[in-house]
Design a protein around this motif. Structure first.
Motif, mmCIF file in Angstrom:
data_model
loop_
_atom_site.group_PDB
_atom_site.id
_atom_site.type_symbol
_atom_site.label_atom_id
_atom_site.label_comp_id
_atom_site.label_asym_id
_atom_site.label_seq_id
_atom_site.Cartn_x
_atom_site.Cartn_y
_atom_site.Cartn_z
ATOM 1 N N SER A 150 0.865 -1.069 0.038
ATOM 2 C CA SER A 150 0.098 0.031 -0.102
ATOM 3 C C SER A 150 0.730 1.299 0.002
ATOM 4 C CB SER A 150 -0.926 -0.035 1.145
ATOM 5 O OG SER A 150 -0.238 0.094 2.525
ATOM 6 N N GLY A 151 1.445 1.741 1.126
ATOM 7 C CA GLY A 151 2.409 2.722 1.209
ATOM 8 C C GLY A 151 3.731 2.348 0.453
ATOM 9 N N ALA A 152 3.907 0.986 0.237
ATOM 10 C CA ALA A 152 5.031 0.683 -0.274
ATOM 11 C C ALA A 152 4.859 1.109 -2.009
ATOM 12 C CB ALA A 152 5.276 -0.867 -0.343
ATOM 13 N N LEU A 153 3.675 1.146 -2.378
ATOM 14 C CA LEU A 153 3.101 1.556 -3.638
ATOM 15 C C LEU A 153 3.438 2.959 -3.977
ATOM 16 C CD1 LEU A 153 -0.160 -0.338 -4.608
ATOM 17 C CD2 LEU A 153 2.172 -0.814 -5.606
ATOM 18 N N THR A 154 2.931 3.816 -2.905
ATOM 19 C CA THR A 154 3.277 5.160 -3.147
ATOM 20 C C THR A 154 4.841 5.341 -3.018
ATOM 21 O OG1 THR A 154 3.013 5.578 -0.642
ATOM 22 C CG2 THR A 154 1.077 5.761 -2.105
ATOM 23 N N ASN A 155 5.538 4.748 -2.377
ATOM 24 C CA ASN A 155 7.117 5.137 -2.120
ATOM 25 C C ASN A 155 7.393 4.612 -3.785
ATOM 26 O OD1 ASN A 155 9.510 5.616 -0.471
ATOM 27 N ND2 ASN A 155 9.966 3.572 -1.024
ATOM 28 N N TRP A 156 7.255 3.507 -4.167
ATOM 29 C CA TRP A 156 7.756 3.116 -5.294
ATOM 30 C C TRP A 156 7.462 4.135 -6.491
ATOM 31 C CZ3 TRP A 156 4.254 2.227 -9.723
ATOM 32 C CH2 TRP A 156 4.917 1.545 -10.751
ATOM 33 N N PHE A 157 6.134 4.611 -6.662
ATOM 34 C CA PHE A 157 5.797 5.637 -7.403
ATOM 35 C C PHE A 157 6.779 6.791 -7.110
ATOM 36 C CE2 PHE A 157 3.335 9.028 -9.549
ATOM 37 C CZ PHE A 157 3.386 8.339 -10.852
ATOM 38 N N ARG A 158 7.006 7.245 -5.995
ATOM 39 C CA ARG A 158 7.897 8.559 -5.962
ATOM 40 C C ARG A 158 9.198 8.207 -6.422
ATOM 41 N NH1 ARG A 158 9.697 10.367 0.119
ATOM 42 N NH2 ARG A 158 10.512 8.143 0.033
ATOM 43 N N GLU A 159 9.575 6.985 -6.268
ATOM 44 C CA GLU A 159 11.268 6.775 -6.659
ATOM 45 C C GLU A 159 11.223 6.764 -8.223
ATOM 46 O OE1 GLU A 159 13.749 6.266 -5.030
ATOM 47 O OE2 GLU A 159 13.187 6.015 -3.110
ATOM 48 N N ILE A 160 9.983 6.361 -8.862
ATOM 49 C CA ILE A 160 10.399 5.853 -10.485
ATOM 50 C C ILE A 160 9.862 7.339 -11.007
ATOM 51 C CG2 ILE A 160 10.017 3.685 -10.261
ATOM 52 C CD1 ILE A 160 7.216 3.925 -11.810
ATOM 53 N N GLY A 202 10.450 10.420 -9.697
ATOM 54 C CA GLY A 202 11.470 11.336 -9.610
ATOM 55 C C GLY A 202 11.119 12.486 -8.630
ATOM 56 N N GLU A 203 9.549 12.216 -8.086
ATOM 57 C CA GLU A 203 9.176 13.214 -7.593
ATOM 58 C C GLU A 203 9.258 12.809 -5.718
ATOM 59 O OE1 GLU A 203 8.434 16.128 -5.710
ATOM 60 O OE2 GLU A 203 7.896 16.893 -7.665
ATOM 61 N N ARG A 204 10.043 13.369 -5.269
ATOM 62 C CA ARG A 204 10.267 13.075 -3.796
ATOM 63 C C ARG A 204 9.242 13.508 -2.839
ATOM 64 N NH1 ARG A 204 13.002 8.688 -3.302
ATOM 65 N NH2 ARG A 204 13.535 9.338 -1.010
ATOM 66 N N ASP A 205 8.644 14.601 -3.176
ATOM 67 C CA ASP A 205 7.668 15.173 -2.336
ATOM 68 C C ASP A 205 6.488 14.575 -2.413
ATOM 69 O OD1 ASP A 205 6.117 16.899 -0.751
ATOM 70 O OD2 ASP A 205 6.862 18.826 -1.400
ATOM 71 N N TYR A 206 5.730 13.636 -1.214
ATOM 72 C CA TYR A 206 4.459 13.163 -1.351
ATOM 73 C C TYR A 206 3.536 14.254 -1.489
ATOM 74 C CZ TYR A 206 5.667 8.435 0.033
ATOM 75 O OH TYR A 206 6.341 7.112 0.085
#
Length: 489
Positions: free
Chosen positions: A298-308, A310-314
């Motif tokens: 769940s949160g792992a998905l949002t972190n994955w998308f943040r990584e790929i 390039g937008e680090r700011d949630y």
């Protein structure tokens, strides 16, 4: 005048968080230390158990040294069920196996299921054997380290490992034990010694107690001079259940949602409830049983998308997703990027994103990921109610509720309101509350952490249509997902 505080610490999948809480429930101070899991071949997801104690040795002094308080009680929780094996001198034999995301014991699951029968296990222990169960993982260790088990072996979870260091007590709470299927009997609420002997002979079993009960007191620890002796310590529990305590979601017929690295669901019931695809457990409190479910991501998905992306700011990703209408303009995602736990119990499932067009941007994709987890929550709730669990209200907590977007999407998809409390500190706050209550210093969580907001669902018919497609999509693509899984590490 001397200032008292309660210390809570929670070992999570990606970090450990410690908190000092005042007698009125106010958070005095907190600190987080990040860590990471190790992922190996054959589904191993593990962590060096010594990290858990090392982080206590860092976080406890850090908070005590910058706050002039006297700790009156200590509560500890951690991700689980983990299986961390030591010899009888408490020397670790290998890294700890994590909860359901660790898939090492699939051979042992099949072996035990063949020996006892999954229907028998469900009837007797309220859960079938899956990658979430602790019993097959303990057997995995027993088969690979026979010399340790021949002379006596112990097993720990994050909370019990730290408790052993600070009190000298070898203990485990009943809820955590109930996730060690089939080593614990939900009928007697004690260990099933005969089953332990069949699955992992040579295992020395920890003393059991309820999560909110005092298990012992601190002793002098040379490595942590700031830790005074004689401080009461509770048995503690698994992180999701400590977080459940942090928002008072322990009433019967209430559902708790924990928005974390994985999303967890806990339905409370006055009687045992069971379903083949879910986990039946003992609650943290006497007289309460649970039907629990959990997504693999769940949160792992949002972190994955943040990584790929390039937008680090949630906050920027949330803002982009808020500008996208419900349904992500025809983009639908299956969130099974690391397999799926409940209710599919399919470790070989994989993520699917369908309907992509050149019109879709990162806001669409981010929103679709959030909607995917909401559809998974709806699927779990449907199974729970079909199995006889009654859900009259929902309380939520976790990192995902710091913004309204995610819980609003979940309420819209499920058609159910969610209560949010003033404090969303998490499991460590629940640990502090339980020890304060055990000492008789607070009667109800409402005194510490009142309801601050209720997320009401919006009537959005598009989600009913998409949910039907969501369910169909897995069935239509499961074989392809499984074939593609064979090409991955």
């Amino acid at each position: 005048m001397e200032t008292f505080a309660y210390f809570g610490l929670d070992v999570g999948t990606s970090s450990t968080k410690a908190v000092l809480v005042a007698p009125d429930g106010t958070v005095i101070d907190s600190q987080v230390q990040e860590h990471s899991v190790t992922r190996g071949d054959h589904g191993l997801v593990e962590m060096d158990m010594r990290i858990w104690w090392d982080e206590f040795k860092t976080l406890y002094p850090a908070l005590l040294n910058r706050n002039d308080v006297r700790v009156k009680g200590i509560g500890i929780s951690g991700m689980g069920p983990c299986i961390a094996v030591t010899d009888t001198n408490d020397e670790p034999v290998a890294p700890a196996a994590l909860y359901g995301v660790d898939q090492r014991a699939r051979e042992e699951i099949d072996e035990l299921a063949d020996a006892f029968g999954q229907d028998f296990l469900l009837e007797r222990y309220d859960s079938q054997l899956t990658t979430q169960a602790g019993g097959p993982k303990l057997r995995w260790f027993a088969k690979r380290y026979p010399q340790v088990f021949a002379s006596g072996a112990r097993f720990y979870m994050p909370a019990s490992w730290i408790i052993k260091h600070i009190t000298g007590e070898y203990v485990l709470d009943r809820h955590s034990a109930s996730q060690c299927t089939p080593l614990y009997s939900p009928e007697t609420r004690e260990w099933n010694a005969d089953m332990v002997q069949k699955i992992a002979p040579g295992t020395e079993l920890p003393r059991l107690g309820w999560s909110h009960e005092i298990c012992g007191e601190t002793v002098e620890v040379a490595e942590v001079p700031e830790l005074a002796s004689g401080i009461p310590v509770i048995f503690g529990t698994v992180d999701a259940w400590a977080e459940q305590e942090s928002v008072g979601a322990i009433k019967n017929n209430q559902l708790f949602l924990m928005y974390g690295t994985t999303l967890f669901l806990v339905a409370n019931s006055p009687q045992r409830v069971r379903h083949a695809s879910m986990w039946g457990t003992t609650g943290t409190r006497e007289g309460t049983f649970n039907m629990a479910g959990g997504l693999a991501t769940s949160g792992a998905l949002t972190n994955w998308f943040r990584e790929i992306s390039g937008e680090r700011d949630y906050a920027k990703l949330v803002e982009a997703a808020q500008g996208v209408p419900a349904g992500s303009e025809g983009l639908l995602t299956l969130p099974y990027f690391a397999g799926e736990r409940t209710p599919l119990q399919d470790p070989d499932a994989r993520g699917v994103m369908i309907g992509l067009s050149l019109h879709h941007g990162r806001g669409h994709m981010y929103r679709s990921l959030l909607e995917a987890t909401a559809f998974a929550v709806r699927h779990n709730i449907q199974i729970m109610e079909d199995a006889g669990a009654s859900i009259e209200s929902i309380s939520a907590a976790g990192g995902g509720v710091t913004s309204d977007l995610w819980p609003q999407i979940v309420s819209d998809v499920t058609g159910r309101a969610q209560e949010l409390r003033r404090e969303s500190v998490g499991a460590s706050y629940g640990d502090a509350f339980m020890v304060a209550q055990a000492l008789g210093d607070v009667e109800s969580l409402d005194q510490w952490n009142p309801v601050a907001k209720v997320i009401e669902p919006q009537d959005l018919p598009v989600y009913d249509d998409l949910y039907a497609s969501y369910r169909t999509l897995y069935t239509a693509t499961a074989d392809i997902q499984h074939r593609l899984r064979t090409l991955q590490r």
